[in-house]
Design an enzyme around this catalytic site. Sequence first.
Site, PDB file in Angstrom:
ATOM      1  N   ASP A  66       4.996 -46.508 -44.096  1.00  0.00           N
ATOM      2  CA  ASP A  66       4.021 -45.471 -44.456  1.00  0.00           C
ATOM      3  C   ASP A  66       4.645 -44.408 -45.365  1.00  0.00           C
ATOM      4  O   ASP A  66       5.867 -44.252 -45.432  1.00  0.00           O
ATOM      5  CB  ASP A  66       3.497 -44.764 -43.203  1.00  0.00           C
ATOM      6  N   ASP A  67       3.761 -43.663 -46.028  1.00  0.00           N
ATOM      7  CA  ASP A  67       4.081 -42.411 -46.743  1.00  0.00           C
ATOM      8  C   ASP A  67       4.785 -42.622 -48.079  1.00  0.00           C
ATOM      9  O   ASP A  67       5.222 -41.651 -48.697  1.00  0.00           O
ATOM     10  CB  ASP A  67       4.931 -41.462 -45.886  1.00  0.00           C
ATOM     11  N   HIS A 117      -3.161 -45.401 -47.307  1.00  0.00           N
ATOM     12  CA  HIS A 117      -2.718 -44.395 -46.333  1.00  0.00           C
ATOM     13  C   HIS A 117      -3.239 -43.018 -46.733  1.00  0.00           C
ATOM     14  O   HIS A 117      -2.600 -42.001 -46.438  1.00  0.00           O
ATOM     15  CB  HIS A 117      -1.193 -44.391 -46.251  1.00  0.00           C
ATOM     16  N   HIS A 121      -2.585 -37.509 -47.504  1.00  0.00           N
ATOM     17  CA  HIS A 121      -2.031 -37.509 -46.147  1.00  0.00           C
ATOM     18  C   HIS A 121      -2.619 -36.405 -45.255  1.00  0.00           C
ATOM     19  O   HIS A 121      -1.888 -35.701 -44.557  1.00  0.00           O
ATOM     20  CB  HIS A 121      -0.510 -37.376 -46.192  1.00  0.00           C
ATOM     21  N   HIS A 219       8.687 -45.794 -41.944  1.00  0.00           N
ATOM     22  CA  HIS A 219       8.315 -44.911 -43.049  1.00  0.00           C
ATOM     23  C   HIS A 219       9.331 -45.034 -44.173  1.00  0.00           C
ATOM     24  O   HIS A 219      10.534 -45.005 -43.933  1.00  0.00           O
ATOM     25  CB  HIS A 219       8.236 -43.447 -42.584  1.00  0.00           C
TER      26      HIS A 219
END
Length: 680
Positions: A66-67, A117, A121, A219
């Site tokens: 993620d991210d 995603h 955020h 991540h």
Amino acid sequence: MLLALAVLLGELCLDGFASSPGGEGPRAPVAGAAPAGVDGPVIRFAPDGGVDAAGMPAGSLALTFDDGPDLRWTPQVLDLLRQYHAHATFFVIGSQVNRYPQLVRRMVDEGHEVGVHTFTHPDLAAEPAARQRLELTLTANAIAAATGRAVRLMRPPYSSTPDALGPAEADVLRTAAGQGYLAVLADRDTRDWERPGADAIVRAALAGPPGAGAVVMLHDGGGDRSQTVAAVHRILAGGAATRFVTVASGLDLPEAPAAGNVAVAAGTALRWSQGAGHLLSLAIRWLVAAATALALVRLAVQVLAARRHARRSRRYARRRAYLGPVSVIVPAYNEAANIQHTVRSLAAGDYPDVEVVVVDDGSTDQTAAIVQRLRLSLPGLRLIRQPNAGKPAALNTGIAAARADLLVLVDGDTVFEPDAIGRLVQPFADPQVGAVSGNTKVANRQGLLGRWQHLEYVVGFNLDRRLFDLGECMPTIPGAIGAFRRTALRDAGGVPSDTLAEDTDLTMAVLRAGWRAVYADRAVAWTEAPSTVAQWWRQRYRWCFGTMQAAWKHRASVLERGAGGRLGRRGLLYLVLFQMLLPLVAPLVDVYAVYGALFLPVVQVAAVWCGFTVVQMVTTAYALRLDGERMSSVWTVPLQQAVYRPLLYLVVVQGTVAALLGGRQRWKPMTRAGLAAARR
């Protein structure tokens, strides 16, 4: 112009919106129980309200990241996956995709899967459904533009395992399902964003029964991911018996289809707009820093110069020598409201042997009649009448008719203090001085507009004149109160008529002829300032346009020596920098201030604004003290900065545009109300 500023603000806001994504972090406990039927990490809410959930088959491990993409950590993760012939799923942030599209293309080219995603955020459970859909759509379009592929997987920020799914989070997944997405949570949340160490991350990723399939959350962006990279290396190196798959391949889902042309076009436009906004933000940030630094340096230099000039002025304050007869030239066009006050104030002065010459320039009101009546009681007063030919022609007529060699040029709406003429001519004791500026004060300073102009005269004009005097580069002897030697006027070719700022044009010509121009701050005269915004705008526009004309006309002085060179390399440079270029940048500064209020810490923005305003107020107070003025107007400085200053800058912008387009302007006289004698 307003449209351009609005577009600029939109670009900056896009950059602020795109630059705001955070990384994974702690979240408040979920309220409520998970919906029934959620027994796997891959979830779809059906339109009829049902729930479908699935997980990875035995022996399959779906590593998910993620991210990202992150320019530092994502390539290291991709290198490890390629080294061990493994595949993974990357849930990317849309704004980061637009920054590093090459990394997302590499993911797809090397057989990995890309999911949504969100774009910035946010915690989708705390956002309205419209914001949720926008975040998903923007990210899908960004991925489409970068890879040409559509997206079917999504993962909400701050998500974890299915047992952490509450009603609000379930509503987010329902919204995503309505847009055709499968939601992917995790069987094993490594919480690597806490940076617990590579050992802990490996244990969390491999927890559970041996050989069990699982979706593992990791991540590759949002912070320091060195521990994650080390853990991934160990997981891949020790997973010879494990199949590292994408989520889609683990569930035998078909390959993601090609993206539609609309999505690709929208994503490309968004990426270019985001990039342009980022570049504009950087450029304006530097411009704001440079403009702020220049403004502060200017204030500091002004204050230091004013202090030095004031000390010098006090040394000469008592000198009141008789320097010969003086002729005062008063050009007048429809000045019936003020001409009597002007003439009487000149005749009542304490300097001996003063001749007052009023040149009526074809007035259509009672100006000439009023002056004619005043001649009965004022023997030193002369009246010359001519057809309307403009102020420069009227001044030249008066100069030709005057008897003295020291000439004071005065506007018809100006009222002199009794000692003004005597103080104004004292610098002529120096044979190198050819022109002297007096101290013009606003008489009608009631109301905010009057107070702001009063402060502008005291702080802006007069502080600058003290600086110009010390630098021997005075660009303007004001038409309200200025004195000249006849020989200096002759050397300059008389009062010019080819610019709208004849006083600035004339002063520059005098300096280029080799004469000095100085500032006599104790020679005070009162003038009637515009009393309406429309009149003020016309006057300042004429001043601005005329100053640009004069600066362009005398641009060759930059290469000259002596007094002309000092004018060019000091005075003209100062005018161009602080009265032309800096005001042009000011609207950008204001737009950036709005951007800062929306996207930067409020305390930081407020502190900068308050600090700058305090500096302005202190400078204003000092300038008022130097001029012997009361401090009662200082409280209006914050409003002046917020309202009056932007108006001044807009005038400069309009004048600049007109000058660049080659527009020709004409003199527009101001309607007088007879307020020149109001005096405070």
